[in-house]
Write a protein that holds these residues in place. Structure first.
Motif, mmCIF file in Angstrom:
data_model
loop_
_atom_site.group_PDB
_atom_site.id
_atom_site.type_symbol
_atom_site.label_atom_id
_atom_site.label_comp_id
_atom_site.label_asym_id
_atom_site.label_seq_id
_atom_site.Cartn_x
_atom_site.Cartn_y
_atom_site.Cartn_z
ATOM 1 N N ARG A 164 28.789 20.069 -16.337
ATOM 2 C CA ARG A 164 28.663 21.205 -17.240
ATOM 3 C C ARG A 164 28.171 20.804 -18.634
ATOM 4 N NH1 ARG A 164 33.993 24.968 -15.841
ATOM 5 N NH2 ARG A 164 33.544 25.191 -13.607
ATOM 6 N N GLU A 165 27.620 19.641 -18.747
ATOM 7 C CA GLU A 165 27.030 19.216 -20.018
ATOM 8 C C GLU A 165 25.528 19.490 -20.005
ATOM 9 O OE1 GLU A 165 26.651 15.230 -22.868
ATOM 10 O OE2 GLU A 165 26.973 15.019 -20.705
ATOM 11 N N ALA A 166 24.985 19.850 -21.163
ATOM 12 C CA ALA A 166 23.550 20.099 -21.289
ATOM 13 C C ALA A 166 22.944 19.148 -22.301
ATOM 14 C CB ALA A 166 23.291 21.545 -21.712
ATOM 15 N N GLN A 167 21.728 18.697 -22.007
ATOM 16 C CA GLN A 167 20.927 17.934 -22.955
ATOM 17 C C GLN A 167 19.556 18.592 -22.997
ATOM 18 O OE1 GLN A 167 21.958 15.575 -24.882
ATOM 19 N NE2 GLN A 167 23.913 14.992 -23.949
ATOM 20 N N SER A 168 18.952 18.641 -24.174
ATOM 21 C CA SER A 168 17.686 19.354 -24.304
ATOM 22 C C SER A 168 16.760 18.645 -25.269
ATOM 23 C CB SER A 168 17.935 20.801 -24.769
ATOM 24 O OG SER A 168 18.661 20.806 -25.992
ATOM 25 N N ALA A 169 15.475 18.985 -25.174
ATOM 26 C CA ALA A 169 14.463 18.343 -26.016
ATOM 27 C C ALA A 169 13.220 19.219 -26.055
ATOM 28 C CB ALA A 169 14.105 16.959 -25.472
ATOM 29 N N ILE A 170 12.407 18.979 -27.072
ATOM 30 C CA ILE A 170 11.050 19.528 -27.100
ATOM 31 C C ILE A 170 10.123 18.460 -26.530
ATOM 32 C CG2 ILE A 170 9.128 20.284 -28.542
ATOM 33 C CD1 ILE A 170 11.093 21.459 -30.483
ATOM 34 N N TYR A 171 9.346 18.832 -25.538
ATOM 35 C CA TYR A 171 8.354 17.938 -24.947
ATOM 36 C C TYR A 171 6.982 18.289 -25.515
ATOM 37 C CZ TYR A 171 11.322 15.884 -21.284
ATOM 38 O OH TYR A 171 12.279 15.182 -20.606
#
Length: 218
Positions: A164-171
């Motif tokens: 239930r963990e999220a990681q995000s980025a701009i590609y």
């Protein structure tokens, strides 16, 4: 975490982009700036701001892998203008708050503005490893790999997810990706070709937005 990611500011963000805060634009100085939020871009696909009704999930490419879900959304201006006003502004502010890092990549590519995508990874099982550079977009017979990745969440460079963990980025990709044509997105051994169906939804909403803008009182 690689040295490239250590040089880029990390900004916490939720998986669904419920709240994004803009950075201090005065610190940008002479860096190139985004088109003002109230200003229309030019081109055949240009649509006005504030009349969209689509949700982010309706334009997102979603891939399910063992232990995680990957979601990718193009941040092209005239595409995100088809979203609800709150979603549009959240994604817009996301770009503005990372403008310095985006401008640095633009300079390295000879002044050509890269294509921006918001990509999130969500853990379905505990302790899942993901390799962010394995995301590939295939457009017009050509494979596009990220020019740069700007992490948005703490711990992105660790490349692991708790349940239930999220990681995000701009590609950031080469600007030759054609969003008006079918394309594929691949991550590890999973490939998604749903963009052709999403395009039908986008074109329908684009026509509706223009109609709403022409008759705002109706």
């Amino acid at each position: 975490m690689t040295s490239r990611w250590r040089q880029i500011a990390v900004i916490p963000i939720s998986f669904f982009l419920g709240a994004c805060t803009g950075a201090n634009q005065a610190a940008i100085g002479q860096e190139p700036t985004l088109t003002p939020i109230t200003e229309d871009t030019t081109g055949r696909a240009s649509v006005p701001v504030g009349f969209g009704t689509l949700r982010q999930d309706e334009i997102a490419i979603r891939m399910e892998l063992p232990g995680l879900i990957v979601r990718a959304i193009p941040l092209e201006e005239n595409l995100i203008r088809l979203l609800t006003p709150d979603s549009y502004r959240a994604l817009r502010e996301l770009q503005e708050s990372n403008q310095q890092a985006i401008a640095a990549v633009t300079r390295r590519t000879g002044g050509r503005a890269p294509d921006l995508w918001y990509v999130s990874f969500y853990g379905v099982q505990p302790d899942v490893h993901f390799s962010p550079m394995e995301l590939v977009i295939t457009s017009s017979g050509r494979d596009f790999r990220p020019l740069e990745i700007i992490p948005l969440s703490t711990g992105f460079g660790e490349q692991r997810l708790k349940q239930r963990e999220a990681q995000s980025a701009i590609y950031l990709f080469d600007e030759a990706i054609d969003l008006d044509q079918p394309l594929s997105v691949s991550f590890q051994n999973v490939r998604d070709d749903s963009w052709e169906q999403i395009l039908t939804r986008i074109e329908r909403e684009r026509a509706l937005v223009r109609a709403r803008a022409s008759h705002p009182s109706q």
